[in-house]
Design a protein around this motif. Structure first.
Motif, PDB file in Angstrom:
ATOM      1  N   GLY A  43       0.840  -1.186   0.000  1.00 10.95           N
ATOM      2  CA  GLY A  43       0.000   0.000   0.000  1.00 10.95           C
ATOM      3  C   GLY A  43       0.875   1.236   0.000  1.00 10.95           C
ATOM      4  O   GLY A  43       2.104   1.154   0.179  1.00 10.95           O
ATOM      5  N   ALA A  44       0.263   2.399  -0.225  1.00  9.62           N
ATOM      6  CA  ALA A  44       0.975   3.681  -0.162  1.00  9.62           C
ATOM      7  C   ALA A  44       0.510   4.408   1.094  1.00  9.62           C
ATOM      8  O   ALA A  44      -0.696   4.522   1.347  1.00  9.62           O
ATOM      9  N   TYR A  45       1.450   4.918   1.881  1.00  6.88           N
ATOM     10  CA  TYR A  45       1.120   5.462   3.200  1.00  6.88           C
ATOM     11  C   TYR A  45       1.847   6.785   3.418  1.00  6.88           C
ATOM     12  O   TYR A  45       2.959   6.997   2.938  1.00  6.88           O
ATOM     13  N   ARG A  46       1.185   7.661   4.200  1.00  5.94           N
ATOM     14  CA  ARG A  46       1.770   8.964   4.505  1.00  5.94           C
ATOM     15  C   ARG A  46       1.488   9.333   5.953  1.00  5.94           C
ATOM     16  O   ARG A  46       0.708   8.663   6.642  1.00  5.94           O
ATOM     17  N   ARG A  47       2.121  10.410   6.415  1.00  2.51           N
ATOM     18  CA  ARG A  47       1.900  10.875   7.781  1.00  2.51           C
ATOM     19  C   ARG A  47       0.467  11.379   7.942  1.00  2.51           C
ATOM     20  O   ARG A  47      -0.062  12.052   7.044  1.00  2.51           O
ATOM     21  N   ASP A  76      -1.559  16.401   3.728  1.00  2.00           N
ATOM     22  CA  ASP A  76      -2.347  16.344   2.492  1.00  2.00           C
ATOM     23  C   ASP A  76      -1.659  17.072   1.338  1.00  2.00           C
ATOM     24  O   ASP A  76      -2.292  17.454   0.354  1.00  2.00           O
ATOM     25  N   ALA A  77      -0.350  17.253   1.462  1.00  2.00           N
ATOM     26  CA  ALA A  77       0.421  17.900   0.392  1.00  2.00           C
ATOM     27  C   ALA A  77       0.503  16.968  -0.815  1.00  2.00           C
ATOM     28  O   ALA A  77       0.355  15.751  -0.700  1.00  2.00           O
ATOM     29  N   GLY A  90       9.376  14.481   8.984  1.00  2.00           N
ATOM     30  CA  GLY A  90       8.811  15.820   9.076  1.00  2.00           C
ATOM     31  C   GLY A  90       8.689  16.545   7.760  1.00  2.00           C
ATOM     32  O   GLY A  90       8.374  17.739   7.717  1.00  2.00           O
ATOM     33  N   GLU A  91       8.940  15.863   6.642  1.00  3.11           N
ATOM     34  CA  GLU A  91       8.850  16.471   5.324  1.00  3.11           C
ATOM     35  C   GLU A  91       7.508  16.133   4.697  1.00  3.11           C
ATOM     36  O   GLU A  91       7.141  14.962   4.578  1.00  3.11           O
ATOM     37  N   ASP A  92       6.760  17.145   4.312  1.00  2.00           N
ATOM     38  CA  ASP A  92       5.452  16.913   3.703  1.00  2.00           C
ATOM     39  C   ASP A  92       5.598  16.321   2.305  1.00  2.00           C
ATOM     40  O   ASP A  92       6.585  16.565   1.609  1.00  2.00           O
ATOM     41  N   GLU A 112      -3.325   5.354   5.306  1.00  2.00           N
ATOM     42  CA  GLU A 112      -3.342   4.820   3.949  1.00  2.00           C
ATOM     43  C   GLU A 112      -3.727   5.875   2.920  1.00  2.00           C
ATOM     44  O   GLU A 112      -4.726   6.564   3.075  1.00  2.00           O
ATOM     45  N   LEU A 113      -2.918   5.972   1.887  1.00  2.00           N
ATOM     46  CA  LEU A 113      -3.229   6.808   0.733  1.00  2.00           C
ATOM     47  C   LEU A 113      -3.858   5.976  -0.366  1.00  2.00           C
ATOM     48  O   LEU A 113      -4.799   6.411  -1.046  1.00  2.00           O
TER      49      LEU A 113
END
Length: 277
Positions: A90-94, A98-99, A142-144, A162-163
């Motif tokens: 899957g693709a995941y983000r913090r 929402d950047a 910490g990087e968007d 999950e994105l």
């Protein structure tokens, strides 16, 4: 108790494979390592009793780094088990990020298995030492705009959201892991042997002659690969996995025939065939 090194950090597919291993004496004490090389070295040096590393996957084939370390560097260890793990990405983000996607992070094999989705993001791919390490970097960086391609378990461990799910190119993919330790496993009647064949020369038919020693004794090959000998361009050895144990009469006879024909051999281990249980 067994001390087990695996390609970390916590949450990698290798970490999941440890839980499926049957050859590890209880209780199991896990020790994450940052690279395949460091996993193998931990067992070679005696810091750990066993190591779990990826060997091949159904999309990209054999993991060349693992194969090369076993072929060229490992001296005191043997493969003693194989584990086949179904993998999905899957693709995941913090959470709260929402950047737009600015970079996709994953292990090179993960990026290769999700090539179409990664390409569609129109953002650069960044290779990491493991899929779980990609999750850690996204969570703590910490990087968007950073996205990790990894397993749901790794994403959950690092608190990512999950994105997109199921971003792999080929659903149903599997990865074969191997357990390495101090010795091969005893025969079970349904075994495999991994070994290296170095030809005596580079004349026509040198691979065919080697295979005839195996086929003539009824030994099926479940894997075959060529790897450079690291001496001169165009000189290769062959890494084979035969469906027989080192102690079986058929395999012993095949090895005797190969040696008599001038081939050099390095046995990487015998182990039970994975039965999916």
């Amino acid at each position: 108790m067994s001390r087990v090194a695996y390609l970390g950090p916590e949450g990698t597919f290798a970490h999941q494979a440890v839980a499926l291993a049957r050859s590890l004496p209880e209780p199991v004490e896990v020790h994450p390592r940052p690279t395949v090389v460091s996993v193998i070295e931990a067992v070679e040096d005696g810091d750990c009793d066993f190591g779990v590393v990826p060997f091949e996957n159904s999309v990209e084939g054999q993991v060349n780094l693992t194969v090369d370390v076993l072929v060229h560097d490992a001296e005191r260890i043997q493969v003693c088990e194989e584990i086949v793990l179904a993998v999905t990405f899957g693709a995941y983000r913090r959470p709260g990020d929402d950047a737009p996607v600015r970079a996709v992070l994953s292990h090179p094999v993960g990026l290769a298995q999700c090539r179409r989705w990664v390409h569609d993001q129109e953002a650069p791919a960044r290779e990491t030492s493991s899929t779980a390490e990609a999750c850690r970097l996204v969570a703590e960086g910490g990087e968007d705009g950073l996205v990790a391609v990894a397993s749901p378990a790794a994403a959950a461990r690092w608190g990512l959201e999950e994105l997109a799910a199921g971003v792999e190119d080929f659903p149903g993919a599997e990865t074969r892991f191997v357990v390495v330790g101090g010795s091969s496993a005893p025969p079970t009647g349904a075994d495999r042997t991994m070994f290296v064949v170095v030809p005596p020369d580079d004349t026509a038919g040198v691979l065919l002659r080697a295979l005839e020693h195996l086929s003539g004794r009824g030994i099926n090959l479940s894997a075959i690969a060529s790897r450079p000998l690291r001496v001169r361009l165009g000189e290769y050895c062959f890494v084979l996995v035969g469906d027989a144990h080192l102690e079986d009469d058929s395999m012993a006879a095949a090895f005797d025939g190969l040696r008599a024909d001038g081939y050099s051999l390095k046995v990487l281990g015998s182990y039970p065939r994975w039965d999916g249980g």
